[in-house]
Design a protein around this motif. Structure first.
Motif, mmCIF file in Angstrom:
data_model
loop_
_atom_site.group_PDB
_atom_site.id
_atom_site.type_symbol
_atom_site.label_atom_id
_atom_site.label_comp_id
_atom_site.label_asym_id
_atom_site.label_seq_id
_atom_site.Cartn_x
_atom_site.Cartn_y
_atom_site.Cartn_z
ATOM 1 N N PRO A 1 -27.641 24.024 -23.862
ATOM 2 C CA PRO A 1 -26.969 22.955 -23.118
ATOM 3 C C PRO A 1 -25.600 22.578 -23.692
ATOM 4 C CG PRO A 1 -29.086 22.201 -24.004
ATOM 5 C CD PRO A 1 -28.995 23.664 -24.282
ATOM 6 N N TYR A 2 -25.448 22.712 -25.017
ATOM 7 C CA TYR A 2 -24.162 22.391 -25.644
ATOM 8 C C TYR A 2 -23.126 23.461 -25.279
ATOM 9 C CZ TYR A 2 -27.094 19.166 -28.193
ATOM 10 O OH TYR A 2 -27.974 18.173 -28.506
ATOM 11 N N HIS B 1 -29.306 22.617 -18.032
ATOM 12 C CA HIS B 1 -30.129 23.828 -18.110
ATOM 13 C C HIS B 1 -30.388 24.204 -19.567
ATOM 14 C CE1 HIS B 1 -31.713 27.697 -16.956
ATOM 15 N NE2 HIS B 1 -30.766 28.357 -17.604
ATOM 16 N N GLN B 2 -31.648 24.269 -19.975
ATOM 17 C CA GLN B 2 -31.945 24.419 -21.395
ATOM 18 C C GLN B 2 -33.035 25.441 -21.684
ATOM 19 O OE1 GLN B 2 -33.642 20.247 -22.554
ATOM 20 N NE2 GLN B 2 -32.189 19.925 -20.905
ATOM 21 N N ASP C 1 -36.050 21.156 -27.329
ATOM 22 C CA ASP C 1 -36.298 21.243 -28.772
ATOM 23 C C ASP C 1 -37.692 20.751 -29.145
ATOM 24 O OD1 ASP C 1 -35.339 18.762 -27.826
ATOM 25 O OD2 ASP C 1 -34.796 18.112 -29.837
ATOM 26 N N THR D 1 -31.661 16.392 -23.631
ATOM 27 C CA THR D 1 -32.259 17.657 -24.063
ATOM 28 C C THR D 1 -33.677 17.413 -24.580
ATOM 29 O OG1 THR D 1 -30.097 18.601 -24.566
ATOM 30 C CG2 THR D 1 -31.994 19.613 -25.647
ATOM 31 N N ASP E 1 -39.209 25.621 -23.353
ATOM 32 C CA ASP E 1 -38.654 25.785 -22.011
ATOM 33 C C ASP E 1 -39.781 25.680 -20.989
ATOM 34 O OD1 ASP E 1 -37.515 26.545 -19.646
ATOM 35 O OD2 ASP E 1 -37.009 28.590 -20.275
ATOM 36 N N GLY F 1 -32.577 25.481 -27.421
ATOM 37 C CA GLY F 1 -32.021 24.223 -27.895
ATOM 38 C C GLY F 1 -30.508 24.182 -27.976
ATOM 39 N N THR G 1 -38.032 21.602 -17.022
ATOM 40 C CA THR G 1 -37.299 21.196 -18.225
ATOM 41 C C THR G 1 -36.172 20.210 -17.920
ATOM 42 O OG1 THR G 1 -37.619 23.510 -18.869
ATOM 43 C CG2 THR G 1 -36.481 22.099 -20.417
#
Ligand SMILES: [Zn+2]
Length: 478
Positions: A227-228, A220-221, A248, A245, A252, A224, A257
């Protein structure tokens, strides 16, 4: 095993750099987004879905006539949901017997659509296409656009080995209101971040797959960095998260995405992509979140994804062009009446407008487009033998319609997209040459010339009686 047999990606060509947003507003609410994809004035979730699906179906893994289910995930249907799938099915020439389902309202819609396809009998098409919009001053900053299409079938080259769901009441975690296209703000508070991280962790931990063994993770992003953070409690490597990912580069794209991130991962795992470290036959994880539900999907192997290169490149635009293309700034009313095509007549002509159906005259063998009225060669009133013209051809004549020169029904698109070229395009069919006038899109009219190779793409033509009309335009192939 059942899984992903073929896939296609589509991202609009315009890109707005993140620093243009920061410069326009003094600040950016798009952290970790270097550039975002901007749909052109004639693009929406439907046209992007058609393009991604055509790319997925161009693989010979599955014949489109065999599809039993078509399902679309989007939070921004450009028409009533009941009208979206019939249009998609018609533009793609899917069997009339295909079962259809639209899933929307939250960013995990792609997971739900994929699940339905995995549960279905026979080959199924899943498309996640989205172009979310927000208030330009803030909510819109991170929002991009794109589409991902999957052909789900048995004996797939990228089998889906497991799916796990985790649903939790998370009051206040609201990313997109059901039914609405607008988002007030996508800024994520610590509380929301924690709630989403816990849900994603629970879903991913219920898989038999060990997250430490994952080569790529599409998580889920909404920005940027997210997700981390969302995978902080899981033993997934940063390299794996980076491989899945895409926000970036494209922003979105709502329900599309994570599906696009998964396609980027699968393409890298196909072994012959650009990534030298990728091994064929890797493990990918997709972690969706939306509406209080997290869904984890484990996929093995990889496949070449048609159109995945759209994630890179594109044409950079400035903030003013962005506002015009998105329709945030459209000046003035359009006067006058103009050409009117009634809805029944329009509907009658859909095969021509979507599929380039032309006719051969049984008397003289001449080709007519549209296949209606008198034969364009011998002028007899005949019953044409219909055929589909090829979707690539050559520009034979060209004119540029500048400001004020467009018929009123095209004026709004023109204000948003600028001057456009109208070409006589020649398609070389077996039955003979088909010539038709058509708009040229995705090109500066000054760069289009007689002799250019072009290909058909379904786009929004104009709106009349409150109904968007779609049809074929042509875009340069080089
Ligand atoms: Zn004839």
């Amino acid at each position: 095993m059942r899984g992903i047999a073929a896939a296609g990606a589509y991202v609009p060509r315009f890109r707005l750099p993140g620093d243009e947003i920061a410069e326009a507003w003094g600040t950016s609410h798009a952290s970790g987004i270097e550039r975002k994809a901007v749909p052109a004035a004639d693009e929406d979730a439907l046209t992007m879905a058609v393009e991604a699906a055509e790319r997925a179906l161009s693989s010979d893994a599955v014949d489109r006539d065999e599809l039993t289910l078509a399902t679309v995930a989007t939070t921004t249907p450009p028409t009533e949901e009941g009208e979206l799938l019939p249009r998609l099915a018609r533009a793609l020439d899917l069997p009339r017997s295909v079962a259809t389902a639209t899933v929307g309202g939250h960013t995990a819609a792609g997971a739900e659509a994929l699940s339905r396809a995995l549960d279905a009998e026979g080959p199924a098409l899943v498309v996640a296409a989205d172009a979310p919009e927000g208030e330009p001053a803030e909510g819109d900053h991170p929002l991009g656009a794109g589409a991902a299409a999957f052909v789900v079938a048995d004996d797939a080259s990228a089998p889906v080995t497991e799916t796990a769901w985790h649903t939790e009441e998370t009051p206040g975690v609201r990313f997109r209101e059901r039914g609405g296209h607008d988002v007030e703000s996508l800024d994520v508070t610590t509380y929301q971040r924690n709630a989403i991280r816990e849900a994603v962790t629970s879903a991913a931990s219920s898989l038999a797959l060990d997250p430490a063994d994952v080569d790529a993770a599409a998580v889920h992003q909404p920005d940027g960095r997210f997700p981390y953070r969302a995978t902080a409690d899981l033993p997934v490597s940063n390299e794996a998260v980076a491989a899945g990912t895409v926000v970036d580069r494209i922003g979105d794209a709502g329900a599309a995405t994570v599906p696009l991130g998964l396609l980027a991962a699968l393409d890298a795992e196909s072994g012959d992509g650009g990534d030298a470290d990728a091994e064929a036959g890797g493990r990918s994880l997709a972690a969706f979140f939306g509406g209080g539900t997290a869904v984890a999907v484990a996929v093995e192997g990889g496949l070449d994804v048609e159109g995945i290169d759209d994630l890179e490149g594109g044409t950079e635009i400035d903030y003013a062009s962005y506002l015009r293309e998105r329709g945030y700034v459209v000046n003035g009313e359009v006067a006058g009446g103009g050409a009117h095509v009634s809805l029944p007549n329009w509907r009658h002509s859909l095969d021509q407008r979507y599929r380039l159906v032309a006719g051969v005259c049984p008397d003289c063998g001449g080709v007519s487009f549209p296949p209606e009225g008198a034969c364009q060669s011998c002028h007899s009133r005949v019953e044409f033998e219909e055929f589909e013209a090829p979707r690539t051809g050559t520009v034979r004549a060209l004119t540029v319609i500048g400001q004020g020169g467009a018929p009123p029904e095209f004026a709004e698109l023109q204000q948003r997209d600028g001057a456009y070229a109208v070409a006589i395009v020649e398609l070389d069919a077996e039955a003979g040459r088909v010539r038709l006038p058509a708009q040229v899109t995705d090109a500066d009219p000054a760069d289009v010339a007689v002799g250019d190779e072009v290909r058909a793409t379904v786009r929004r033509i104009y709106e009349q009686e409150g109904v968007p009309r779609y049809g074929v335009k042509f875009e340069p192939t080089a």
